[in-house]
Design a protein around this motif. Structure first.
Motif, PDB file in Angstrom:
ATOM      1  N   PHE A   1      46.686 -27.701  11.210  1.00  0.00           N
ATOM      2  CA  PHE A   1      46.167 -26.510  11.889  1.00  0.00           C
ATOM      3  C   PHE A   1      44.919 -26.847  12.713  1.00  0.00           C
ATOM      4  N   GLU A   2      44.067 -27.688  12.158  1.00  0.00           N
ATOM      5  CA  GLU A   2      42.853 -28.070  12.874  1.00  0.00           C
ATOM      6  C   GLU A   2      43.199 -28.773  14.183  1.00  0.00           C
ATOM      7  N   ARG A   3      44.164 -29.695  14.127  1.00  0.00           N
ATOM      8  CA  ARG A   3      44.583 -30.392  15.344  1.00  0.00           C
ATOM      9  C   ARG A   3      45.184 -29.425  16.352  1.00  0.00           C
ATOM     10  N   ALA A   4      46.100 -28.557  15.893  1.00  0.00           N
ATOM     11  CA  ALA A   4      46.760 -27.620  16.808  1.00  0.00           C
ATOM     12  C   ALA A   4      45.746 -26.719  17.505  1.00  0.00           C
ATOM     13  N   ALA A   5      44.763 -26.265  16.765  1.00  0.00           N
ATOM     14  CA  ALA A   5      43.742 -25.396  17.350  1.00  0.00           C
ATOM     15  C   ALA A   5      42.885 -26.157  18.360  1.00  0.00           C
ATOM     16  N   LYS A   6      42.493 -27.366  18.011  1.00  0.00           N
ATOM     17  CA  LYS A   6      41.628 -28.167  18.875  1.00  0.00           C
ATOM     18  C   LYS A   6      42.319 -28.517  20.187  1.00  0.00           C
ATOM     19  N   ASN A   7      43.612 -28.861  20.120  1.00  0.00           N
ATOM     20  CA  ASN A   7      44.339 -29.338  21.292  1.00  0.00           C
ATOM     21  C   ASN A   7      45.217 -28.275  21.950  1.00  0.00           C
ATOM     22  N   ARG A   8      45.136 -27.043  21.462  1.00  0.00           N
ATOM     23  CA  ARG A   8      45.992 -25.966  21.980  1.00  0.00           C
ATOM     24  C   ARG A   8      47.467 -26.371  21.921  1.00  0.00           C
ATOM     25  N   GLU A   9      47.848 -26.794  20.731  1.00  0.00           N
ATOM     26  CA  GLU A   9      49.223 -27.226  20.501  1.00  0.00           C
ATOM     27  C   GLU A   9      49.946 -26.222  19.608  1.00  0.00           C
ATOM     28  N   ILE A  10      51.270 -26.346  19.605  1.00  0.00           N
ATOM     29  CA  ILE A  10      52.109 -25.498  18.756  1.00  0.00           C
ATOM     30  C   ILE A  10      52.800 -26.379  17.729  1.00  0.00           C
ATOM     31  N   ILE A  11      52.801 -25.930  16.480  1.00  0.00           N
ATOM     32  CA  ILE A  11      53.499 -26.621  15.400  1.00  0.00           C
ATOM     33  C   ILE A  11      54.504 -25.660  14.775  1.00  0.00           C
ATOM     34  N   VAL A  12      55.684 -26.178  14.469  1.00  0.00           N
ATOM     35  CA  VAL A  12      56.753 -25.391  13.854  1.00  0.00           C
ATOM     36  C   VAL A  12      56.829 -25.737  12.375  1.00  0.00           C
ATOM     37  N   LEU A  13      56.888 -24.716  11.524  1.00  0.00           N
ATOM     38  CA  LEU A  13      57.041 -24.891  10.081  1.00  0.00           C
ATOM     39  C   LEU A  13      58.320 -24.187   9.626  1.00  0.00           C
ATOM     40  N   TYR A  14      58.940 -24.710   8.581  1.00  0.00           N
ATOM     41  CA  TYR A  14      60.124 -24.019   8.068  1.00  0.00           C
ATOM     42  C   TYR A  14      60.175 -24.050   6.549  1.00  0.00           C
ATOM     43  N   ALA A  15      60.755 -22.989   6.005  1.00  0.00           N
ATOM     44  CA  ALA A  15      60.981 -22.857   4.570  1.00  0.00           C
ATOM     45  C   ALA A  15      62.312 -22.131   4.385  1.00  0.00           C
ATOM     46  N   HIS A  16      62.615 -21.792   3.147  1.00  0.00           N
ATOM     47  CA  HIS A  16      63.887 -21.115   2.852  1.00  0.00           C
ATOM     48  C   HIS A  16      63.613 -19.827   2.086  1.00  0.00           C
ATOM     49  N   GLY A  17      63.612 -19.903   0.765  1.00  0.00           N
ATOM     50  CA  GLY A  17      63.289 -18.724  -0.013  1.00  0.00           C
ATOM     51  C   GLY A  17      61.786 -18.486  -0.109  1.00  0.00           C
ATOM     52  N   ILE A  18      61.421 -17.278  -0.565  1.00  0.00           N
ATOM     53  CA  ILE A  18      60.018 -16.930  -0.822  1.00  0.00           C
ATOM     54  C   ILE A  18      59.970 -16.368  -2.231  1.00  0.00           C
ATOM     55  N   SER A  19      59.436 -17.151  -3.151  1.00  0.00           N
ATOM     56  CA  SER A  19      59.531 -16.750  -4.555  1.00  0.00           C
ATOM     57  C   SER A  19      58.432 -17.423  -5.380  1.00  0.00           C
ATOM     58  N   GLU A  20      58.073 -16.802  -6.490  1.00  0.00           N
ATOM     59  CA  GLU A  20      57.099 -17.396  -7.398  1.00  0.00           C
ATOM     60  C   GLU A  20      57.685 -18.599  -8.122  1.00  0.00           C
ATOM     61  N   THR A  21      58.967 -18.518  -8.478  1.00  0.00           N
ATOM     62  CA  THR A  21      59.647 -19.600  -9.187  1.00  0.00           C
ATOM     63  C   THR A  21      61.071 -19.709  -8.680  1.00  0.00           C
ATOM     64  N   GLY A  22      61.740 -20.792  -9.031  1.00  0.00           N
ATOM     65  CA  GLY A  22      63.132 -20.952  -8.648  1.00  0.00           C
ATOM     66  C   GLY A  22      63.568 -22.389  -8.791  1.00  0.00           C
ATOM     67  N   THR A  23      64.844 -22.633  -8.524  1.00  0.00           N
ATOM     68  CA  THR A  23      65.395 -23.980  -8.629  1.00  0.00           C
ATOM     69  C   THR A  23      65.736 -24.567  -7.272  1.00  0.00           C
ATOM     70  N   GLY A  24      65.816 -23.761  -6.236  1.00  0.00           N
ATOM     71  CA  GLY A  24      66.171 -24.257  -4.914  1.00  0.00           C
ATOM     72  C   GLY A  24      64.946 -24.502  -4.056  1.00  0.00           C
ATOM     73  N   ASN A  25      65.140 -24.419  -2.764  1.00  0.00           N
ATOM     74  CA  ASN A  25      64.049 -24.596  -1.816  1.00  0.00           C
ATOM     75  C   ASN A  25      63.352 -23.266  -1.575  1.00  0.00           C
ATOM     76  N   PHE A  26      62.068 -23.217  -1.861  1.00  0.00           N
ATOM     77  CA  PHE A  26      61.322 -21.975  -1.669  1.00  0.00           C
ATOM     78  C   PHE A  26      59.841 -22.287  -1.537  1.00  0.00           C
TER      79      PHE A  26
END
Length: 267
Positions: free
Chosen positions: A215-240
């Motif tokens: 984030f510090e680099r993106a802000a300093k250089n006016r760059e865009i970074i893409v992030l990805y996830a899957h589930g949104i959960s406190e716990t689980g067995t898959g990707n979250f």
């Protein structure tokens, strides 16, 4: 390839071209560019697959931080998907395509053809999206399987593609230029590389220090970074990713003055 598999490929490729109501949606809207050039560094937050319950439950979290994300949906656009899409769009989020059967594009291109992949994985879903009044401008590769050939074929259908790659545990995310694009040049990059954040901060390539540095680099250089996830959960067995981790990510990005873009907002 077995004789049966070859017969299946031939059958797919010999299917008559679309016509009338069966025609795939026009790509004019998906390929058209927004007129403005972006100038602010930012984050493109994305989520994959069909984690509908998780996504809807997390809507208040997105609203609290004013974050708009892109949700790449796989599979059929059935009643449950349409209901989820409506709720996501009501909160300002964008919708992207993630294919019908979550197949690896590179391998399918080699075994069959680009046309067969589009016929099986892309056009049927776009037709269902059209019936739901959605025209996705972006596509996320299942399992980040892409190469020059897949990019060339899919960029004739979508404005942007998203793939991903890993970084070694001893490397700094902020030093990997693959993940950072100057905001003013984003229209020239058809395929963008995303960084996975599932299980943040427990893995060495996605600790809070790693993401804060990005984030510090993106802000300093006016760059865009893409992030990805899957589930949104406190716990689980898959990707979250946990709501707690997302909240911290959102807060830190805002502190740096980074804007959250959806793929629909990228020129």
């Amino acid at each position: 390839m077995h004789r049966f598999a070859w017969a299946l490929v031939v059958a797919v490729l010999s299917t008559p071209a679309y016509a009338g109501d069966d025609a795939p949606p026009t790509s004019n809207q998906r390929l058209s560019r927004t007129p403005k050039t972006l100038t602010e560094g930012g984050v493109v937050m994305t989520f994959d697959d069909r984690n509908f319950k998780d996504w809807i439950k997390a809507l208040p979290l997105f609203d609290e931080y004013g974050v708009k994300a892109t949700f790449f949906i796989s599979g059929t656009i059935d009643a449950r998907a349409r209901d989820t899409i409506q709720q996501l769009r009501d909160h300002g989020h964008a919708i992207g395509s993630h294919s019908v059967n979550h197949l690896k594009a590179v391998e399918y291109f080699k075994e069959a053809s680009p046309e067969a992949f589009l016929h099986r994985e892309i056009h049927p879903q776009l037709k269902e999206f059209k019936a739901a009044d959605v025209a996705p401008v972006s596509f996320a590769y299942p399992m980040s399987r892409n190469n020059a050939a897949t990019d060339e074929a899919l960029l004739k259908v979508f404005r942007h593609l998203r793939t991903g790659k890993n970084i070694a545990a001893d490397k700094r995310l902020s030093e990997d230029n693959t993940f950072f694009v100057p905001a003013a040049e984003i229209a020239e990059r058809g395929c963008l590389y995303g960084k996975g954040i599932d299980h943040t901060p427990s893995q060495p390539d996605r600790t809070y220090a790693q993401i804060d540095g990005a984030f510090e680099r993106a802000a300093k250089n006016r760059e865009i970074i893409v992030l990805y996830a899957h589930g949104i959960s406190e716990t689980g067995t898959g990707n979250f990713v946990t709501p707690e981790a997302l909240a911290r990510l959102f807060s830190k990005a805002k502190e740096r003055g980074l804007r959250f873009y959806t793929f629909d907002e990228l020129p």
